[in-house]
Design a protein around this motif. Structure first.
Motif, mmCIF file in Angstrom:
data_model
loop_
_atom_site.group_PDB
_atom_site.id
_atom_site.type_symbol
_atom_site.label_atom_id
_atom_site.label_comp_id
_atom_site.label_asym_id
_atom_site.label_seq_id
_atom_site.Cartn_x
_atom_site.Cartn_y
_atom_site.Cartn_z
ATOM 1 N N UNK A 237 14.002 -4.784 -0.729
ATOM 2 C CA UNK A 237 14.406 -3.990 0.420
ATOM 3 C C UNK A 237 13.191 -3.308 1.034
ATOM 4 N N UNK A 238 12.928 -3.603 2.297
ATOM 5 C CA UNK A 238 11.847 -2.938 3.019
ATOM 6 C C UNK A 238 12.283 -1.534 3.402
ATOM 7 N N UNK A 239 11.402 -0.550 3.142
ATOM 8 C CA UNK A 239 11.700 0.848 3.446
ATOM 9 C C UNK A 239 10.468 1.501 4.073
ATOM 10 N N UNK A 240 10.619 2.716 4.648
ATOM 11 C CA UNK A 240 9.450 3.411 5.220
ATOM 12 C C UNK A 240 8.360 3.606 4.179
ATOM 13 N N UNK A 241 7.131 3.459 4.621
ATOM 14 C CA UNK A 241 5.983 3.600 3.724
ATOM 15 C C UNK A 241 5.868 5.028 3.199
ATOM 16 N N UNK A 242 5.633 5.156 1.910
ATOM 17 C CA UNK A 242 5.522 6.483 1.299
ATOM 18 C C UNK A 242 4.090 6.850 0.926
ATOM 19 N N UNK A 243 3.148 5.920 1.120
ATOM 20 C CA UNK A 243 1.743 6.200 0.800
ATOM 21 C C UNK A 243 1.149 6.949 1.989
ATOM 22 N N UNK A 244 1.288 8.255 1.964
ATOM 23 C CA UNK A 244 1.051 9.040 3.174
ATOM 24 C C UNK A 244 -0.401 9.426 3.416
ATOM 25 N N UNK A 245 -1.323 9.011 2.543
ATOM 26 C CA UNK A 245 -2.731 9.323 2.790
ATOM 27 C C UNK A 245 -3.547 8.070 3.128
ATOM 28 N N UNK A 246 -2.850 7.010 3.553
ATOM 29 C CA UNK A 246 -3.502 5.799 4.053
ATOM 30 C C UNK A 246 -2.861 5.408 5.381
ATOM 31 N N UNK A 247 -3.635 4.815 6.288
ATOM 32 C CA UNK A 247 -3.144 4.467 7.619
ATOM 33 C C UNK A 247 -2.322 3.188 7.643
ATOM 34 N N UNK A 248 -2.501 2.322 6.627
ATOM 35 C CA UNK A 248 -1.796 1.041 6.636
ATOM 36 C C UNK A 248 -0.290 1.245 6.545
ATOM 37 N N UNK A 249 0.458 0.325 7.155
ATOM 38 C CA UNK A 249 1.921 0.276 7.116
ATOM 39 C C UNK A 249 2.606 1.449 7.811
ATOM 40 N N UNK B 52 4.481 3.343 10.677
ATOM 41 C CA UNK B 52 5.340 2.975 11.788
ATOM 42 C C UNK B 52 5.750 4.236 12.533
ATOM 43 N N UNK B 53 6.268 4.050 13.730
ATOM 44 C CA UNK B 53 6.782 5.185 14.493
ATOM 45 C C UNK B 53 8.101 5.656 13.880
ATOM 46 N N UNK B 54 8.547 6.833 14.309
ATOM 47 C CA UNK B 54 9.807 7.383 13.812
ATOM 48 C C UNK B 54 10.960 6.415 14.095
ATOM 49 N N UNK B 55 11.030 5.897 15.300
ATOM 50 C CA UNK B 55 12.116 4.990 15.654
ATOM 51 C C UNK B 55 12.038 3.684 14.868
ATOM 52 N N UNK B 56 10.832 3.196 14.644
ATOM 53 C CA UNK B 56 10.683 1.980 13.848
ATOM 54 C C UNK B 56 11.170 2.209 12.420
ATOM 55 N N UNK B 57 10.850 3.357 11.862
ATOM 56 C CA UNK B 57 11.310 3.658 10.506
ATOM 57 C C UNK B 57 12.823 3.816 10.449
ATOM 58 N N UNK B 58 13.407 4.391 11.483
ATOM 59 C CA UNK B 58 14.869 4.497 11.525
ATOM 60 C C UNK B 58 15.503 3.113 11.515
ATOM 61 N N UNK B 59 14.907 2.178 12.254
ATOM 62 C CA UNK B 59 15.420 0.813 12.278
ATOM 63 C C UNK B 59 15.242 0.139 10.926
ATOM 64 N N UNK B 60 14.137 0.446 10.245
ATOM 65 C CA UNK B 60 13.907 -0.097 8.899
ATOM 66 C C UNK B 60 15.001 0.372 7.952
ATOM 67 N N UNK B 61 15.334 1.658 8.008
ATOM 68 C CA UNK B 61 16.370 2.214 7.139
ATOM 69 C C UNK B 61 17.733 1.610 7.476
#
Length: 253
Positions: free
Chosen positions: A112-124, A126-135
């Protein structure tokens, strides 16, 4: 059926909770950090296990849990849910192989693809709306998964030999050292730290303690990113040098 999980920023908890609600409208899911989880596993024959993939591998805290409770798995029917930022190859498969070695029967796997949680790296990122669509996409995928399970066709994502090779050569072969043991690389900026103690409270490893008004870490970080995502002062980093964006799945619901 009982659901158990390890979750850093809430992604995996969300997925397992939704799976259980879709399956039998229950709330029968528990973190491995809860003492009652072992009792629940012992009493049930079918278990759903969820966890976030780290470098196509199992978080150290979950691996230790599986090994330390090896007696629990013999004869259990287990479905695996692996959450990830993008792609892991055999995220579900690597846990499946470990559980099989202790006598478990693996009935299927789901990535299951979910919003990226590695918050101290720029990779992966997404915008807020993109993450909402991921969820929303994750909810839909879990619903379809439960439908197929009830019709005798559980998904087998991450379990085949092709997935095994993809996970091995995609990440695990090169980054196995990162999750083979707990890390001492968690960094807490003493100038930013406000000594609130939230990081100490949320750490699943008791790796952080507040001493003389400042948080300090030892060498047992399991890289769940819970403290980094929760720190109100953004004073904690692990892989990167500064916090790019703090993420918690609740903000997208």
């Amino acid at each position: 059926m009982t659901g158990i999980y390890f979750s850093g920023t809430g992604n995996t908890k969300f997925c397992v909770d939704n799976f259980m609600k879709e399956y039998d409208n229950s709330q029968n899911s528990f973190s491995i950090e809860e003492k009652v989880a072992v009792e629940k596993i012992e009493k049930d024959s079918t278990i759903v296990i969820g966890y976030p993939v780290q470098y196509s591998n199992i978080p150290k805290i979950l691996r230790d849990y599986i090994v330390d409770n090896r007696y629990l798995w013999k004869g259990k029917n287990i479905f695996i849910i692996a959450t990830m930022g993008l792609f892991s190859g055999d995220g579900a498969g690597i846990l499946a192989r470990l559980l099989k070695s202790y006598g478990a029967v693996i009935v299927g796997g789901l990535h299951v693809k979910m919003p990226d949680s590695i918050c101290d790296e720029k990779v992966l990122k997404r915008s807020f709306e993109q993450n909402r669509k991921v969820v929303m996409g994750a909810e839909e995928k879990i619903g379809k998964c439960v439908y197929h399970i009830k019709n005798g066709k559980p998904p087998q994502e991450g379990l085949g030999i092709a997935c095994h090779l993809a996970g091995l050569f995609g990440q695990r072969l090169y980054f196995f050292w990162k999750i083979s043991k707990y890390t001492d690389q968690l960094k807490i900026n003493s100038f930013k730290c406000i000594g609130c103690g939230l990081c100490e409270k949320v750490c699943p490893m008791s790796n952080i303690a507040v001493k003389n008004g400042l948080a300090v870490s030892s060498g047992t970080c399991t890289m769940c990113y819970r403290c980094i995502n929760k720190c109100p002062a953004q004073a904690i980093t692990l892989l990167g040098k500064k916090v790019i964006e703090q993420n918690d799945v609740s903000k997208y619901l």
